[in-house]
Design a protein around this motif. Structure first.
Motif, PDB file in Angstrom:
ATOM      1  N   ARG A 184       0.821  -1.209   0.000  1.00  0.00           N
ATOM      2  CA  ARG A 184       0.000   0.000   0.000  1.00  0.00           C
ATOM      3  C   ARG A 184       0.856   1.261   0.000  1.00  0.00           C
ATOM      4  NH1 ARG A 184      -2.960  -3.252   3.658  1.00  0.00           N
ATOM      5  NH2 ARG A 184      -2.002  -2.202   5.443  1.00  0.00           N
ATOM      6  N   ARG A 185       1.992   1.212   0.719  1.00  0.00           N
ATOM      7  CA  ARG A 185       2.869   2.377   0.781  1.00  0.00           C
ATOM      8  C   ARG A 185       3.514   2.692  -0.567  1.00  0.00           C
ATOM      9  NH1 ARG A 185       4.741   0.010   5.603  1.00  0.00           N
ATOM     10  NH2 ARG A 185       6.637  -0.669   4.512  1.00  0.00           N
ATOM     11  N   GLU A 186       3.699   1.665  -1.378  1.00  0.00           N
ATOM     12  CA  GLU A 186       4.388   1.861  -2.647  1.00  0.00           C
ATOM     13  C   GLU A 186       3.564   2.650  -3.653  1.00  0.00           C
ATOM     14  OE1 GLU A 186       5.214  -2.117  -3.688  1.00  0.00           O
ATOM     15  OE2 GLU A 186       7.019  -2.274  -2.448  1.00  0.00           O
ATOM     16  N   GLY A 187       2.303   2.804  -3.381  1.00  0.00           N
ATOM     17  CA  GLY A 187       1.477   3.589  -4.290  1.00  0.00           C
ATOM     18  C   GLY A 187       0.950   2.760  -5.442  1.00  0.00           C
ATOM     19  N   GLY A 188      -0.029   3.298  -6.142  1.00  0.00           N
ATOM     20  CA  GLY A 188      -0.654   2.581  -7.224  1.00  0.00           C
ATOM     21  C   GLY A 188      -0.010   2.864  -8.565  1.00  0.00           C
ATOM     22  N   LEU A 189      -0.693   2.391  -9.598  1.00  0.00           N
ATOM     23  CA  LEU A 189      -0.185   2.564 -10.954  1.00  0.00           C
ATOM     24  C   LEU A 189      -0.073   4.033 -11.320  1.00  0.00           C
ATOM     25  CD1 LEU A 189       0.613   1.420 -13.701  1.00  0.00           C
ATOM     26  CD2 LEU A 189      -1.820   1.281 -14.267  1.00  0.00           C
ATOM     27  N   GLY A 190      -1.034   4.836 -10.874  1.00  0.00           N
ATOM     28  CA  GLY A 190      -1.016   6.251 -11.199  1.00  0.00           C
ATOM     29  C   GLY A 190       0.232   6.952 -10.703  1.00  0.00           C
ATOM     30  N   VAL A 191       0.687   6.576  -9.508  1.00  0.00           N
ATOM     31  CA  VAL A 191       1.891   7.188  -8.954  1.00  0.00           C
ATOM     32  C   VAL A 191       3.102   6.803  -9.784  1.00  0.00           C
ATOM     33  CG1 VAL A 191       3.423   7.259  -6.949  1.00  0.00           C
ATOM     34  CG2 VAL A 191       0.941   7.262  -6.631  1.00  0.00           C
ATOM     35  N   ARG A 192       3.189   5.535 -10.150  1.00  0.00           N
ATOM     36  CA  ARG A 192       4.327   5.082 -10.952  1.00  0.00           C
ATOM     37  C   ARG A 192       4.371   5.794 -12.302  1.00  0.00           C
ATOM     38  NH1 ARG A 192       2.426   0.372  -8.295  1.00  0.00           N
ATOM     39  NH2 ARG A 192       4.060  -0.747  -7.144  1.00  0.00           N
ATOM     40  N   LEU A 193       3.232   5.874 -12.963  1.00  0.00           N
ATOM     41  CA  LEU A 193       3.189   6.520 -14.273  1.00  0.00           C
ATOM     42  C   LEU A 193       3.441   8.017 -14.157  1.00  0.00           C
ATOM     43  CD1 LEU A 193       0.186   4.672 -15.970  1.00  0.00           C
ATOM     44  CD2 LEU A 193       2.639   4.195 -16.158  1.00  0.00           C
ATOM     45  N   ALA A 194       3.002   8.613 -13.059  1.00  0.00           N
ATOM     46  CA  ALA A 194       3.241  10.044 -12.868  1.00  0.00           C
ATOM     47  C   ALA A 194       4.735  10.329 -12.794  1.00  0.00           C
ATOM     48  CB  ALA A 194       2.536  10.525 -11.598  1.00  0.00           C
ATOM     49  N   TRP A 195       5.485   9.452 -12.137  1.00  0.00           N
ATOM     50  CA  TRP A 195       6.928   9.644 -12.066  1.00  0.00           C
ATOM     51  C   TRP A 195       7.548   9.628 -13.466  1.00  0.00           C
ATOM     52  CZ3 TRP A 195       9.568  11.857  -8.583  1.00  0.00           C
ATOM     53  CH2 TRP A 195       9.273  11.723  -7.227  1.00  0.00           C
ATOM     54  N   LEU A 196       7.014   8.819 -14.366  1.00  0.00           N
ATOM     55  CA  LEU A 196       7.610   8.674 -15.698  1.00  0.00           C
ATOM     56  C   LEU A 196       7.347   9.881 -16.602  1.00  0.00           C
ATOM     57  CD1 LEU A 196       6.991   4.874 -16.370  1.00  0.00           C
ATOM     58  CD2 LEU A 196       9.080   6.014 -15.594  1.00  0.00           C
ATOM     59  N   VAL A 197       6.536  10.802 -16.129  1.00  0.00           N
ATOM     60  CA  VAL A 197       6.374  12.053 -16.867  1.00  0.00           C
ATOM     61  C   VAL A 197       7.699  12.809 -16.927  1.00  0.00           C
ATOM     62  CG1 VAL A 197       5.239  14.318 -16.845  1.00  0.00           C
ATOM     63  CG2 VAL A 197       3.924  12.244 -16.342  1.00  0.00           C
ATOM     64  N   LEU A 198       8.521  12.646 -15.884  1.00  0.00           N
ATOM     65  CA  LEU A 198       9.806  13.355 -15.832  1.00  0.00           C
ATOM     66  C   LEU A 198      10.725  12.990 -16.993  1.00  0.00           C
ATOM     67  CD1 LEU A 198      11.789  15.228 -14.377  1.00  0.00           C
ATOM     68  CD2 LEU A 198      12.440  13.285 -12.922  1.00  0.00           C
ATOM     69  N   PRO A 199      11.058  11.697 -17.229  1.00  0.00           N
ATOM     70  CA  PRO A 199      11.900  11.400 -18.393  1.00  0.00           C
ATOM     71  C   PRO A 199      11.218  11.715 -19.713  1.00  0.00           C
ATOM     72  CG  PRO A 199      11.124   9.360 -17.366  1.00  0.00           C
ATOM     73  CD  PRO A 199      10.777  10.483 -16.427  1.00  0.00           C
ATOM     74  N   ALA A 200       9.891  11.540 -19.778  1.00  0.00           N
ATOM     75  CA  ALA A 200       9.185  11.876 -21.013  1.00  0.00           C
ATOM     76  C   ALA A 200       9.313  13.364 -21.311  1.00  0.00           C
ATOM     77  CB  ALA A 200       7.712  11.475 -20.901  1.00  0.00           C
ATOM     78  N   ALA A 201       9.330  14.193 -20.262  1.00  0.00           N
ATOM     79  CA  ALA A 201       9.464  15.639 -20.450  1.00  0.00           C
ATOM     80  C   ALA A 201      10.833  15.994 -21.035  1.00  0.00           C
ATOM     81  CB  ALA A 201       9.247  16.354 -19.122  1.00  0.00           C
ATOM     82  N   VAL A 202      11.859  15.203 -20.709  1.00  0.00           N
ATOM     83  CA  VAL A 202      13.192  15.454 -21.259  1.00  0.00           C
ATOM     84  C   VAL A 202      13.181  15.242 -22.776  1.00  0.00           C
ATOM     85  CG1 VAL A 202      15.589  14.657 -21.293  1.00  0.00           C
ATOM     86  CG2 VAL A 202      14.369  14.863 -19.112  1.00  0.00           C
ATOM     87  N   ILE A 203      12.573  14.155 -23.218  1.00  0.00           N
ATOM     88  CA  ILE A 203      12.463  13.897 -24.663  1.00  0.00           C
ATOM     89  C   ILE A 203      11.669  15.011 -25.330  1.00  0.00           C
ATOM     90  CG2 ILE A 203      11.556  12.325 -26.399  1.00  0.00           C
ATOM     91  CD1 ILE A 203      13.852  11.060 -25.038  1.00  0.00           C
ATOM     92  N   ALA A 204      10.544  15.397 -24.710  1.00  0.00           N
ATOM     93  CA  ALA A 204       9.702  16.450 -25.284  1.00  0.00           C
ATOM     94  C   ALA A 204      10.454  17.774 -25.359  1.00  0.00           C
ATOM     95  CB  ALA A 204       8.432  16.601 -24.449  1.00  0.00           C
ATOM     96  N   ALA A 205      11.281  18.038 -24.343  1.00  0.00           N
ATOM     97  CA  ALA A 205      12.031  19.297 -24.325  1.00  0.00           C
ATOM     98  C   ALA A 205      13.038  19.346 -25.469  1.00  0.00           C
ATOM     99  CB  ALA A 205      12.742  19.457 -22.985  1.00  0.00           C
ATOM    100  N   TYR A 206      13.685  18.223 -25.750  1.00  0.00           N
ATOM    101  CA  TYR A 206      14.666  18.207 -26.836  1.00  0.00           C
ATOM    102  C   TYR A 206      13.976  18.374 -28.193  1.00  0.00           C
ATOM    103  CZ  TYR A 206      18.500  16.766 -29.855  1.00  0.00           C
ATOM    104  OH  TYR A 206      19.466  16.740 -30.833  1.00  0.00           O
ATOM    105  N   ILE A 207      12.864  17.709 -28.381  1.00  0.00           N
ATOM    106  CA  ILE A 207      12.124  17.845 -29.640  1.00  0.00           C
ATOM    107  C   ILE A 207      11.656  19.285 -29.831  1.00  0.00           C
ATOM    108  CG2 ILE A 207      10.028  17.138 -30.856  1.00  0.00           C
ATOM    109  CD1 ILE A 207      10.315  14.397 -29.553  1.00  0.00           C
ATOM    110  N   THR A 208      11.175  19.887 -28.744  1.00  0.00           N
ATOM    111  CA  THR A 208      10.712  21.271 -28.810  1.00  0.00           C
ATOM    112  C   THR A 208      11.870  22.221 -29.104  1.00  0.00           C
ATOM    113  OG1 THR A 208       8.951  20.751 -27.222  1.00  0.00           O
ATOM    114  CG2 THR A 208       9.490  23.085 -27.558  1.00  0.00           C
TER     115      THR A 208
END
Length: 361
Positions: A184-208
């Protein structure tokens, strides 16, 4: 520790070979090391993306080389030291993931020369391998930060994000059946996917960023197509093009046909690893390798696959499992020594190709 000993032995081999070639050719050691993509990284570090073709390379390593130069250091030497350190860091990650034999197998990879020179392989592997290790331990904040670092270095970071998404889904599925307080402490799927926004933002920043320079959202892909014939082709077209050059030696460059053959072998190895991982229900690991196998087959021909082998941590995990189950006694020890010596000899040949400026993938 055996991992450190193998790291020292292989890196010392590369250093001695580079020094010997420099002395024999009456050249500077730096000129021996600066081959192929290193020249591109140095050019970007000095001039930025003045040449649109250079946009095929992500900015992480050039920024580090630029930083070294600003501090009055040799960017080539700094890049080599960084690669050497990161190769050991990556080996330790493999040791955590799969055991010491996986790390040793990776250190003895034929194309390991690319983890000792200013290429992105060592840095990317250090970040990506530890990102995967942290994610398997459900430390998704650290995993996301390391994946973001990996995404500054090469487009393979995009595939890493995809594999981490699948790993997050698998962990969420397992957590549904768990009732422990830790789950329960580890959080659900939403928390895990939310963290992955960070690396995705790096790719988006380079493309932009590239869009701001060129006005094109496909500037990276266009640079790959213009400089390395990596425009889109169907897999059967790519394999047919590659098959044709396997049997067409080039008199001025006799090594080309052998490197092309090695690319085909490496691609088949990746295909086999994908199948084995699927058979063992390691879906996320299969996705990490399989999507790269597919990506290589969507180009004009297979290129740089032998270097990509270094990134495929499931491959080294499987090899580590095989080595750890070797027969005990003199026969097993002798077989291990023979395998190690063969791998070491292959490393020397590949390092010689690179350090003499011959095509080495």
């Amino acid at each position: 520790m055996l991992v450190v000993q193998v790291w020292l032995a292989t890196r010392l081999t590369f250093a001695l070979l580079a020094v010997w070639l420099a002395v024999q050719g009456r050249r500077s050691l730096e000129s021996v090391v600066v081959q192929w993509d290193v020249a591109h990284f140095l050019l970007i570090a000095n001039e930025g993306y003045a040449n649109p073709q250079e946009m095929a390379f992500f900015p992480g390593l050039p920024l580090l080389l630029r930083g070294a130069a600003e501090l009055g250091l040799s960017p080539v030497l700094a890049g080599c030291v960084l690669a050497l350190v990161c190769s050991l860091v990556a080996a330790f990650a493999l040791r955590r993931l799969y055991g010491q034999w996986a790390a040793i197998a990776w250190l003895l990879a034929p194309t390991a020369i690319f983890t000792a020179v200013p290429y992105t392989e060592a840095l990317f592997c250090a970040a990506a391998f530890w990102a995967w290790e942290r994610a398997t331990q459900r430390r998704w904040g650290a995993a996301a930060a390391l994946a973001a670092l990996a995404c500054t270095l090469r487009v393979s970071g995009l595939f890493l994000i995809g594999a981490l998404v699948i790993l997050a889904l698998a962990q969420a599925w397992d957590a549904r059946r768990a009732t422990s307080a830790r789950a329960r402490r580890e959080g659900g799927l939403g928390v895990r996917l939310a963290w992955l926004v960070l690396p995705a933002a790096v790719i988006a920043a380079y493309i932009t960023y590239l869009y701001g320079l060129t006005g094109s959202w496909t500037a990276w892909f266009s640079a790959q197509e213009a400089g390395w014939q990596r425009g889109f082709h169907w897999p059967w077209e790519a394999l047919a093009n590659h098959w044709e050059v396997l049997w067409r030696p080039t008199p001025d460059h006799p090594e080309w046909v052998w490197v092309f053959r090695a690319e085909m072998v490496a691609w088949l190895v990746g295909l086999a690893v994908t199948v084995v991982c699927l058979a063992r229900r390691r879906v996320a690991e299969a996705a990490w390798v399989g999507v790269q196998v597919l990506a290589f087959a969507l180009s004009y021909w297979l290129m740089s696959v032998t270097r990509a082998l270094l990134l495929w941590f499931p491959l080294w995990g499987l090899l580590g499992d095989a080595l750890s189950q070797r027969r005990p006694g003199r026969v097993g020890v002798a077989a291990a020594w023979i395998a190690g010596l063969v791998a070491w000899a292959a490393q020397i040949v590949w390092a010689w190709l690179y350090l003499t400026g011959r095509w080495s993938s």
